[in-house]
Design a protein around this motif. Structure first.
Motif, PDB file in Angstrom:
ATOM      1  N   THR A 181       0.843  -1.222   0.029  1.00  0.00           N
ATOM      2  CA  THR A 181      -0.184   0.180  -0.148  1.00  0.00           C
ATOM      3  C   THR A 181       0.898   1.223   0.116  1.00  0.00           C
ATOM      4  N   ASP A 189       1.912   5.235   1.233  1.00  0.00           N
ATOM      5  CA  ASP A 189       1.863   6.575   1.958  1.00  0.00           C
ATOM      6  C   ASP A 189       2.162   7.550   0.853  1.00  0.00           C
ATOM      7  N   TYR A 234       4.046   1.767   2.021  1.00  0.00           N
ATOM      8  CA  TYR A 234       3.661   1.966   3.427  1.00  0.00           C
ATOM      9  C   TYR A 234       4.729   1.772   4.382  1.00  0.00           C
ATOM     10  N   ASP A 250      -1.343   4.092   4.257  1.00  0.00           N
ATOM     11  CA  ASP A 250      -1.614   2.748   3.915  1.00  0.00           C
ATOM     12  C   ASP A 250      -2.849   2.665   2.859  1.00  0.00           C
TER      13      ASP A 250
END
Length: 249
Positions: free
Chosen positions: A49, A51, A88, A62
């Protein structure tokens, strides 16, 4: 053959993003972020994921590819913003700094598309269409389409029709000629609350043979109700497999 549409029946990745809106200050704007980068998984595997930092501050955390939790609206500085994406909870760059100009007091859907691999993110493209969250008139619902599919046709036509629908489709399309990297105008129609909802079909622009068939009614895509506004994001599926889409409140 377009990678977006290379197999039928198509697998649809269907997501819903809740709308959380608050007032915008004179020097701030509101934005939500959609991760439509199909090779995000090249960073960290299937659960990778993002950021996302705006002007060096983490504003979105996330954010999964095409996930329901893409983000709600957050307040960020207006003006010329620098946006950068990381794997992430790490400092690994997924896409390089992107410059986006945002107007104060406005709401945006930020969509990252293109491809992250190969040149350390230089192929990632940012879309920043403005949102209109003015509630439609009584008995109405509004839809908009953002085409964020780099491997799809040059442009697509979209039908959003009360169920049931017989194919082949007939012209005119509900929303016509949505090119890659563009967003359609909002389309407002009667809310079909007493029936089976709406079905969504996507075809190569100028044709009537559906390439994406949404076999679920729109009310199942995030609980559309009378007065709702929905943005449909079309994107390549994970690692170039068949098409996906998200339904955003």
């Amino acid at each position: 053959m377009h990678r977006l549409f290379k197999a039928l029946p198509l697998i649809l990745v269907i997501a819903a993003l809740s709308l959380v809106a608050t007032g915008c200050g004179s020097s701030t704007t509101q934005a939500r972020f959609v991760n439509a980068i199909p090779d995000t998984d090249d960073y960290g595997g299937p659960s990778a994921t993002l950021d996302v930092e705006v002007n060096g501050t983490k504003e979105f955390s996330d954010v999964a590819f095409g996930a329901p939790s893409a983000s709600t609206y957050v307040g960020i500085p207006a003006g010329s913003d620098t946006i950068e994406g990381f794997e992430y909870n790490t400092s690994t760059v997924v896409f390089d700094e992107q410059n986006v100009r945002l107007t104060s007091g406005t709401q945006y859907t930020l969509v990252a598309t293109g491809f992250a691999t190969g040149t350390n993110g230089n192929n990632v493209i940012f879309l920043n269409p403005t949102d209109n969250n003015t509630e439609p008139a009584d008995g109405k619902v509004s839809f908009r389409v953002i085409n964020a599919s780099p491997s799809g046709p040059t442009a697509v036509d979209v039908w959003i029709l009360p169920a049931p629908v017989n194919v082949p489709l007939t012209d005119p399309a509900t929303i016509s000629s949505v090119a890659y990297k563009s967003a359609s105008n909002y389309y407002t129609t009667n809310y079909n609350g007493a029936g089976s909802g709406f079905l969504l079909y996507v075809a190569v622009s100028g044709t009537t043979s559906p390439l994406i068939v949404n076999a679920q009614s729109i009310p199942q895509l995030g609980g559309v109700s009378e007065g709702s506004i929905r943005t449909i994001v079309l994107y390549d599926n994970r690692n170039g497999s068949p098409a996906g889409m998200s339904s955003l409140a």
